[in-house]
Scaffold this active site. Structure first.
Site, PDB file in Angstrom:
ATOM      1  N   ASP A 134       0.843  -1.193   0.000  1.00 35.05           N
ATOM      2  CA  ASP A 134       0.000   0.000   0.000  1.00 35.05           C
ATOM      3  C   ASP A 134       0.880   1.245   0.000  1.00 35.05           C
ATOM      4  OD1 ASP A 134      -2.997   0.831   0.477  1.00 35.05           O
ATOM      5  OD2 ASP A 134      -1.785   2.164   1.720  1.00 35.05           O
ATOM      6  N   ASN A 142      -2.706  13.073  -4.098  1.00 39.31           N
ATOM      7  CA  ASN A 142      -3.873  13.479  -4.897  1.00 39.31           C
ATOM      8  C   ASN A 142      -4.372  14.861  -4.472  1.00 39.31           C
ATOM      9  OD1 ASN A 142      -4.235  11.392  -6.729  1.00 39.31           O
ATOM     10  ND2 ASN A 142      -5.438  10.151  -5.320  1.00 39.31           N
ATOM     11  N   ASP A 151      -2.349   9.525 -10.737  1.00 42.10           N
ATOM     12  CA  ASP A 151      -2.397   8.397 -11.662  1.00 42.10           C
ATOM     13  C   ASP A 151      -1.003   8.052 -12.189  1.00 42.10           C
ATOM     14  OD1 ASP A 151      -5.104   8.235 -11.318  1.00 42.10           O
ATOM     15  OD2 ASP A 151      -5.606   9.242 -13.207  1.00 42.10           O
ATOM     16  N   GLU A 177      -4.648   2.656  -4.161  1.00 38.42           N
ATOM     17  CA  GLU A 177      -3.191   2.610  -4.100  1.00 38.42           C
ATOM     18  C   GLU A 177      -2.685   1.295  -3.513  1.00 38.42           C
ATOM     19  OE1 GLU A 177      -4.661   4.788  -0.361  1.00 38.42           O
ATOM     20  OE2 GLU A 177      -5.225   4.572  -2.471  1.00 38.42           O
TER      21      GLU A 177
END
Length: 264
Positions: A134, A142, A151, A177
């Site tokens: 993770d 973000n 992205d 993620e």
């Protein structure tokens, strides 16, 4: 006039000439033997009859034969096109199946396909190690830089994971993620080098946001081992618990199911 028509006319004409020759030969040999005389009318009949009968009959037969050959040729052509279309459809079907198995952003196996492949891998017994990976504090990326940058980070992260694992491992994106890796044939204690390679590969990523600002990225890893055909659900739950431990212990580390302390 087509070439096939010319061939039919030539063949019919040749057959007619042969028929005339045969008719004349019969008249010359058979009629005198029977006591008859081959006169002018007989010669004319020997020529006219083959012309009126042999030529149209021969032409019709040759024409029918040509039609049959043309039909067979067309069937063969259509069969070839059908086979080619079938191959193209089969390839398109395989491509669609493969596309459906993949995550659209990273190209890795999606969650469903990864779990299906994992279930198949562990059902045969043996041993292996499942890694849950993770990205740490990904939401901040973000929020600060926008989803397009996020992205791009995920794509770079997926590439780094796949490169560190190599072709022997099974890699997939679980969503968001979170990623997963299965190392078949590698027992839990022996999977540490692979986990450390992933940690190092992600740390060394050089990612820049718009304006040239560097984005630091780390991951947390939870690892669980299976042997002797362990249940899929149990393996997934165990790896997820170890990932939670890695997050709780400060992130940027790998935690194995048998660990007492984190492996940084």
């Amino acid at each position: 006039m087509t070439s096939s028509t010319c061939r039919i006319i030539l063949k019919a004409s040749l057959a007619t000439l042969l028929s005339i020759a045969a008719s004349l030969g019969i008249a010359v040999t058979i009629v005198p033997m029977l006591g008859g005389v081959v006169d002018g009318n007989a010669w004319l009949m020997c020529i006219l009859c083959p012309l009126l009968i042999a030529w149209p009959v021969s032409a019709w037969q040759f024409w029918q034969g040509q039609r049959l050959r043309d039909a067979f040729a067309e069937i063969a052509r259509l069969h070839g096109e059908l086979e080619e279309t079938h191959r193209e459809l089969s390839a398109a079907h395989d491509a669609l199946l493969e596309k459906a198995r993949r995550d659209g952003l990273t190209g890795m196996l999606n969650r469903e396909s990864f779990l299906a492949a994992l279930d198949e891998a562990i059902s045969g017994g043996g041993q292996g190690t499942l890694l849950f990976i993770d990205a740490d504090h990904f939401k901040q990326i973000n929020d600060r830089f926008g989803h397009p940058v996020g992205d791009d980070v995920l794509r770079r992260l997926a590439k780094a994971i796949a490169g560190a694992v190599g072709r022997g491992g099974l890699s997939g994106r679980f969503g968001g993620e979170e990623f997963a890796v299965y190392l078949p044939g590698i027992a839990l204690p022996d999977a540490r080098p692979a986990a450390l390679r992933i940690l190092d590969a992600v740390r060394r990523l050089k990612i820049e946001a718009p304006g040239g600002r560097a984005i630091g990225l780390t991951v947390s890893i939870g690892a669980a081992g299976q042997a002797g055909g362990a249940a899929l659900d149990e393996l997934v739950i165990e790896a997820d618990e170890q990932l939670y431990r890695a997050k709780a212990q400060g992130r940027n580390r790998a935690v194995f199911a048998l660990d007492i302390a984190a492996v940084a």
